[in-house]
Design a protein around this motif. Structure first.
Motif, PDB file in Angstrom:
ATOM      1  N   PHE A  69       0.821  -1.216   0.000  1.00 61.92           N
ATOM      2  CA  PHE A  69       0.000   0.000   0.000  1.00 61.92           C
ATOM      3  C   PHE A  69       0.852   1.262   0.000  1.00 61.92           C
ATOM      4  O   PHE A  69       0.460   2.282  -0.542  1.00 61.92           O
ATOM      5  CB  PHE A  69      -0.928   0.023   1.227  1.00 61.92           C
ATOM      6  N   GLU A  70       2.025   1.185   0.625  1.00 60.52           N
ATOM      7  CA  GLU A  70       2.898   2.350   0.751  1.00 60.52           C
ATOM      8  C   GLU A  70       4.354   1.876   0.643  1.00 60.52           C
ATOM      9  O   GLU A  70       5.010   1.612   1.649  1.00 60.52           O
ATOM     10  CB  GLU A  70       2.638   3.021   2.106  1.00 60.52           C
ATOM     11  N   PRO A  71       4.859   1.763  -0.598  1.00 61.53           N
ATOM     12  CA  PRO A  71       6.184   1.164  -0.833  1.00 61.53           C
ATOM     13  C   PRO A  71       7.352   1.831  -0.106  1.00 61.53           C
ATOM     14  O   PRO A  71       8.366   1.188   0.138  1.00 61.53           O
ATOM     15  CB  PRO A  71       6.368   1.288  -2.351  1.00 61.53           C
ATOM     16  N   ASP A  72       7.217   3.091   0.279  1.00 61.27           N
ATOM     17  CA  ASP A  72       8.315   3.794   0.942  1.00 61.27           C
ATOM     18  C   ASP A  72       8.155   3.862   2.456  1.00 61.27           C
ATOM     19  O   ASP A  72       8.883   4.606   3.118  1.00 61.27           O
ATOM     20  CB  ASP A  72       8.446   5.214   0.371  1.00 61.27           C
ATOM     21  N   ASN A  73       7.218   3.110   3.016  1.00 65.68           N
ATOM     22  CA  ASN A  73       6.973   3.178   4.449  1.00 65.68           C
ATOM     23  C   ASN A  73       8.194   2.659   5.217  1.00 65.68           C
ATOM     24  O   ASN A  73       8.571   1.493   5.100  1.00 65.68           O
ATOM     25  CB  ASN A  73       5.720   2.376   4.811  1.00 65.68           C
ATOM     26  N   LYS A  74       8.802   3.544   6.004  1.00 66.82           N
ATOM     27  CA  LYS A  74      10.036   3.209   6.715  1.00 66.82           C
ATOM     28  C   LYS A  74       9.825   2.102   7.752  1.00 66.82           C
ATOM     29  O   LYS A  74      10.642   1.190   7.865  1.00 66.82           O
ATOM     30  CB  LYS A  74      10.610   4.462   7.384  1.00 66.82           C
ATOM     31  N   ALA A  75       8.737   2.163   8.489  1.00 65.34           N
ATOM     32  CA  ALA A  75       8.495   1.156   9.537  1.00 65.34           C
ATOM     33  C   ALA A  75       8.371  -0.240   8.919  1.00 65.34           C
ATOM     34  O   ALA A  75       8.939  -1.205   9.445  1.00 65.34           O
ATOM     35  CB  ALA A  75       7.245   1.510  10.332  1.00 65.34           C
ATOM     36  N   CYS A  76       7.647  -0.362   7.818  1.00 66.92           N
ATOM     37  CA  CYS A  76       7.493  -1.667   7.159  1.00 66.92           C
ATOM     38  C   CYS A  76       8.807  -2.118   6.526  1.00 66.92           C
ATOM     39  O   CYS A  76       9.168  -3.296   6.613  1.00 66.92           O
ATOM     40  CB  CYS A  76       6.386  -1.615   6.102  1.00 66.92           C
ATOM     41  N   ARG A  77       9.527  -1.180   5.900  1.00 66.43           N
ATOM     42  CA  ARG A  77      10.821  -1.534   5.294  1.00 66.43           C
ATOM     43  C   ARG A  77      11.801  -2.010   6.356  1.00 66.43           C
ATOM     44  O   ARG A  77      12.463  -3.042   6.196  1.00 66.43           O
ATOM     45  CB  ARG A  77      11.407  -0.325   4.552  1.00 66.43           C
ATOM     46  N   ASP A  78      11.896  -1.253   7.454  1.00 64.86           N
ATOM     47  CA  ASP A  78      12.813  -1.622   8.543  1.00 64.86           C
ATOM     48  C   ASP A  78      12.396  -2.944   9.182  1.00 64.86           C
ATOM     49  O   ASP A  78      13.239  -3.783   9.504  1.00 64.86           O
ATOM     50  CB  ASP A  78      12.869  -0.519   9.604  1.00 64.86           C
ATOM     51  N   GLY A  79      11.087  -3.121   9.374  1.00 67.10           N
ATOM     52  CA  GLY A  79      10.585  -4.360   9.968  1.00 67.10           C
ATOM     53  C   GLY A  79      10.883  -5.562   9.091  1.00 67.10           C
ATOM     54  O   GLY A  79      11.294  -6.614   9.578  1.00 67.10           O
TER      55      GLY A  79
END
Length: 165
Positions: A69-79
């Motif tokens: 849904f949000e390819p640049d989301n930092k929390a999801c990327r870091d997780g």
């Protein structure tokens, strides 16, 4: 009016996680996702809860859904990065034998993992990949090229049920 409950459920999930009530936290974050499936903070929080429960295969999926849904989301990327590092350290011997056994036992209690393991095609692919016979190994590798089969095998690896060498 319903959407205003989404951040409340997500915040409650965060609070419950901090007091180690993971079941309550998961219930609340699932409620937030049910109210708004595109709420990326809830997907990130769900991944965090699953990570803390050592359900790395589920955490990986939650972070990936959030990134969908949000390819640049930092929390999801870091997780996702943290989860992949944990999975890879388990495969590279970065976890003790007891930790690996605990992780696999926890995964075996997951109905989704049980369903994958009872699939006769999956069982055949695992058998083909683990045999010294080059023809069978080639068949197993070919089967992994199918996106659905590849996803099932990767889920077993991520959960700790299937070890790679």
């Amino acid at each position: 009016p319903t959407l205003s409950k989404v951040p409340v459920s997500n915040t409650l999930a965060a609070t419950l996680s901090k007091v180690m009530d993971f079941q309550g936290a998961k219930r609340e974050v699932d409620k937030a996702i049910e109210l708004d499936p595109k709420y990326v903070k809830a997907w990130s929080r769900k991944g965090d809860i699953e990570f803390l429960q050592k359900e790395y295969h589920k955490a990986m999926e939650s972070y990936q859904k959030g990134l969908g849904f949000e390819p640049d989301n930092k929390a999801c990327r870091d997780g996702l990065q943290k989860t992949m590092t944990q999975i890879n350290s388990g495969m590279a011997g970065g976890q003790s034998e007891d930790e690996q056994k605990e992780r696999a036992a926890h995964a075996m209690a997951d109905p989704e993992i049980q369903m994958i393991l009872t699939d006769p095609v999956v069982r055949q692919v695992i058998q083909d990949l683990s045999t010294p016979d080059p023809v069978a190994q080639a068949a197993g590798q070919k089967a992994l090229q199918d996106p659905i089969m590849g996803a099932k095998i990767n889920k077993l690896i991520a959960s700790g049920v299937l070890q790679t060498k």
